[in-house]
Design a protein around this motif. Structure first.
Motif, mmCIF file in Angstrom:
data_model
loop_
_atom_site.group_PDB
_atom_site.id
_atom_site.type_symbol
_atom_site.label_atom_id
_atom_site.label_comp_id
_atom_site.label_asym_id
_atom_site.label_seq_id
_atom_site.Cartn_x
_atom_site.Cartn_y
_atom_site.Cartn_z
ATOM 1 N N UNK A 27 5.114 6.176 14.058
ATOM 2 C CA UNK A 27 4.731 5.489 13.107
ATOM 3 C C UNK A 27 4.581 5.977 11.817
ATOM 4 N N UNK A 28 5.298 5.617 10.994
ATOM 5 C CA UNK A 28 4.771 6.290 9.566
ATOM 6 C C UNK A 28 4.295 5.112 8.683
ATOM 7 N N UNK A 29 2.801 5.546 8.627
ATOM 8 C CA UNK A 29 2.713 4.172 8.027
ATOM 9 C C UNK A 29 2.825 4.457 6.711
ATOM 10 N N UNK A 30 2.507 2.798 6.110
ATOM 11 C CA UNK A 30 2.796 2.329 4.477
ATOM 12 C C UNK A 30 1.259 2.421 3.685
ATOM 13 N N UNK A 31 1.030 2.293 4.706
ATOM 14 C CA UNK A 31 -0.653 2.569 3.686
ATOM 15 C C UNK A 31 -2.004 1.520 5.038
ATOM 16 N N UNK A 32 -3.190 1.890 4.215
ATOM 17 C CA UNK A 32 -3.968 1.849 5.397
ATOM 18 C C UNK A 32 -4.051 -0.538 4.469
ATOM 19 N N UNK A 33 -4.127 -0.839 5.570
ATOM 20 C CA UNK A 33 -4.874 -2.798 4.944
ATOM 21 C C UNK A 33 -5.932 -3.126 4.689
ATOM 22 N N UNK A 34 -6.522 -3.471 4.047
ATOM 23 C CA UNK A 34 -7.614 -3.749 3.023
ATOM 24 C C UNK A 34 -8.225 -5.217 3.403
ATOM 25 N N UNK A 35 -7.426 -5.726 3.223
ATOM 26 C CA UNK A 35 -7.621 -7.525 4.214
ATOM 27 C C UNK A 35 -7.160 -7.927 5.308
#
Length: 132
Positions: free
Chosen positions: A45-53
């Motif tokens: 998968x191509x990550x969109x980002x890192x979940x912060x909440x």
């Protein structure tokens, strides 16, 4: 000890699934076909980002797209390891030129002792490329 220096954030997209469990925070996420935030579910998968909440389905997901973030480690990682997402959204070490089907998005800044622990990585999901 893991630390953060936030960079670009996106808090405008809804969670496409219930991500409220504590184990989902600080994992790699991607966008589904309708633009909602869901956990990465394959190491390609191509990550969109890192979940912060920890949003419930339909709630705003706070996603760090680049910067220095805490992230859950898939295994014992060391400083300098190049990382991308594992099949469960944790950070996994990959080798450029070898792991050519995976997206390498960052570099480990702090070590951990075991899988599931937090490390800090400097990353950029907006500029993600395969490990060619």
């Amino acid at each position: 000890m893991a630390f953060e220096i936030p960079g670009k954030m996106d808090g405008t997209r809804p969670a496409g699934a219930d991500l409220s469990a504590a184990g989902n925070q600080y994992k790699f996420v991607k966008l589904n076909t309708t633009g909602q935030v869901v956990l990465c579910s394959a190491n390609t998968d191509k990550p969109y980002g890192i979940l912060q909440n920890r949003p419930a389905s339909g709630q705003a997901a706070a996603v760090m797209i680049d910067g220095i973030s805490k992230v859950q480690a898939d295994a014992n990682l060391t400083v300098g390891d190049k990382v991308g997402t594992s099949a469960d959204g944790q950070a996994a070490a990959y080798v450029p030129g070898t792991d050519t089907t995976k997206y390498i998005v960052g570099e480990v800044l702090t070590e951990n002792g075991a899988a599931g622990e937090l490390v800090s990585i400097q990353f950029d999901c907006a500029g993600a490329s395969r490990g060619a």
